[in-house]
Write an enzyme that holds these catalytic residues in place. Structure first.
Site, PDB file in Angstrom:
ATOM      1  N   ASP A 156    -123.497 -40.196   8.783  1.00 26.27           N
ATOM      2  CA  ASP A 156    -122.876 -39.011   8.193  1.00 26.27           C
ATOM      3  C   ASP A 156    -123.887 -37.909   7.898  1.00 26.27           C
ATOM      4  O   ASP A 156    -123.658 -37.057   7.050  1.00 26.27           O
ATOM      5  CB  ASP A 156    -122.104 -39.390   6.926  1.00 26.27           C
ATOM      6  CG  ASP A 156    -121.062 -38.336   6.537  1.00 26.27           C
ATOM      7  OD1 ASP A 156    -120.586 -37.625   7.446  1.00 26.27           O
ATOM      8  OD2 ASP A 156    -120.742 -38.220   5.338  1.00 26.27           O
ATOM      9  N   ASP A 198    -117.842 -40.921  13.991  1.00 21.45           N
ATOM     10  CA  ASP A 198    -118.577 -39.650  13.945  1.00 21.45           C
ATOM     11  C   ASP A 198    -120.003 -39.718  14.478  1.00 21.45           C
ATOM     12  O   ASP A 198    -120.683 -38.695  14.549  1.00 21.45           O
ATOM     13  CB  ASP A 198    -118.615 -39.080  12.523  1.00 21.45           C
ATOM     14  CG  ASP A 198    -117.237 -38.730  11.993  1.00 21.45           C
ATOM     15  OD1 ASP A 198    -116.293 -38.679  12.792  1.00 21.45           O
ATOM     16  OD2 ASP A 198    -117.102 -38.516  10.777  1.00 21.45           O
TER      17      ASP A 198
END
Length: 481
Positions: free
Chosen positions: A270, A308
């Site tokens: 992240d 992600d």
């Protein structure tokens, strides 16, 4: 668990392309490798090799003329067709079973560069499709392979090649057309090996409901969220990862249900934002993901690989770290391929409005997507299933054009009932989406993000850290407020 599953294959070299960064959201919540045998296959199509000099039982419409030439199916497509389906050929009378895995494959070329479409669908109203793929043809003969899991049970299935939609005439040559499924069972892969998705009794919503039975929100949250199948996330909070994974899939296997797991421990996770963390080094990650795969063993499972991680490549400070991440993701794909034969793993591909489809396809290829079942979209985000499916099909078109293959994709529908308002971190006005199911425009719609778990200290939950359950967030998702 019912019957053994599919054989995995192949890895490919590295390509690097980079774009913008964005958010992710975590959830808090040893078996030895087994040998895999390739199952016998049943061919569903007749005369796919065109070796007898005739085209029957293949058919064509008025905008096409077809015949066998040099043991290939030659299809002459008329000029001035407005839509792809205006020039169509195919074969009907096929039996399809919902939940069963199939592979459609063919070799093709054309006298001009064209984009065509292939479908597997019903041959009668409402003409529902279970596979729709676009592909690009030119003068070079190429092999195309499209694995899929049928969302239809029908005795009137068909394969169609839709070749129209252009001003100029063109000739297409098809050969070795094949639609196969495994013999001797009602299906293959983890979906067919189980009797529905696993409801996690220890999800964050379920734990909260048990601990807060007197709270007026508990019964609603239990009925609308805690009692539904959803993913369990695993990361550096999970302790002994082999034991944690094995315990979870073992409980699901004992119930004859299909568990969904998320591997979320990539170094630099992240980009240091709300869900930052991850393994401390590349070597630590390789050990962790190998142990994760070992915990699955030969039991059926679905795994989402590193939400992600590909979309956030640009957040990494230099090309060396980006290359390292791609290598780690490729290593993960190889571990699931080699150590978890009854797992369908999906490399995360971001969402519909983050990284473009062509760049996403190149990153998936670099990360080893061809080693696994497919890719995942919309994890922890809010875009509709239809918008996500359109993007997934565009990614597959790019994979097909660049590399000659496509992959299945799954969509996170846990919070997309009202679509996206452009915000990603605990936005208001969002709503629960379609519960986990097969089909629905993708191979599966899944609750990957746990509804009610915070995205971070932001939005309508500024005091709730990422991965912590909030009954207020859950209640608002139920109401769409």
């Amino acid at each position: 668990m019912r019957s053994p599953g599919l054989l995995r294959w192949l890895s490919l070299p590295l390509v690097s392309l980079f774009a913008s960064c964005g958010p992710a959201a975590p959830e808090a919540p040893a078996e030895a490798p087994v040998a895999v045998q390739e199952a016998a296959l049943t061919e569903l199509l007749s005369n796919g090799g065109f070796n007898n000099g005739t085209t029957a039982p293949w058919w064509n419409n008025a905008s096409t003329q077809s015949y066998v030439e040099s043991n290939q199916w030659r299809v002459d497509v008329a000029a001035n067709t407005a839509n792809a389906w205006d020039a169509i050929v195919g074969q009907s009378g096929l039996t399809l079973v919902s939940g069963r895995a199939y592979t459609l494959a063919f070799t093709a070329r054309a006298t001009a560069t064209i984009t065509a479409r292939v479908t597997v669908q019903q041959d009668a109203a409402p003409y529902a499709t279970t596979l729709t793929q676009t592909f690009t043809l030119d003068g070079t003969s190429r092999r195309f392979t499209f694995p899929f899991t049928s969302s239809l049970s029908t005795g009137v299935g068909q394969v169609t090649f839709q070749l129209g939609g252009r001003a100029n005439a063109v000739t297409v040559r098809l050969d070795d057309v094949s639609l196969t499924t495994e013999s001797g069972s009602t299906g293959s892969g983890p979906v067919a090996m189980t009797s529905g998705f696993y409801v996690d009794p220890n999800s964050n919503p379920a734990v909260w409901v048990r601990a807060n039975g007197g709270d007026g929100r508990a019964s609603r949250i239990n009925a609308s969220i805690a009692s539904k199948p959803m993913a369990r996330w695993f990361g550096n909070w999970s302790g002994d990862i082999t034991q944690a994974v094995s315990s979870f899939v073992g409980a699901a296997d004992a119930a004859d249900k299909l568990p969904v797991l998320v591997a979320y421990n990539i170094p630099g996770r992240d980009c240091g934002s709300h869900s930052g963390g991850g393994a401390g080094s590349a070597d630590a990650y390789r050990s962790w993901i190998s142990a994760f795969a070992a915990g699955l063993g030969n039991r059926p499972a679905v795994v989402i690989i590193e939400p992600d991680a590909l979309a956030q490549l640009d957040c990494l400070p230099n090309d060396s770290e980006r290359q390292t991440r791609l290598g780690l993701l490729r290593y993960a794909s190889e571990q699931f391929r080699d150590r978890a034969p009854n797992t369908w793993a999906y490399m995360d591909g971001g969402n519909a409005r983050w990284i473009g489809a062509d760049t996403t396809a190149q990153r998936l290829e670099s990360a080893g997507a061809r080693n696994v079942r497919g890719f995942s979209l919309n994890v922890s985000n809010f875009y509709s299933a239809s918008e996500s499916a359109t993007f997934g099909n565009a990614v597959n078109a790019a994979l097909s054009s660049r590399y000659g293959y496509t992959r299945q994709f799954v969509v996170d529908t846990s919070r997309n009932g009202n679509g996206s308002n452009g915000e990603w971190c605990n936005p208001g006005g969002r709503k629960l989406g379609t519960p986990s199911q097969t089909g629905g425009g993708a191979e599966m719609l899944l609750w990957v993000k746990v509804p009610g778990d915070s995205d971070g200290n932001c939005g309508i939950a500024p005091g709730t850290p990422a991965g912590q359950f909030s009954p207020d967030l859950a209640n608002r998702l139920i109401d769409g407020t």
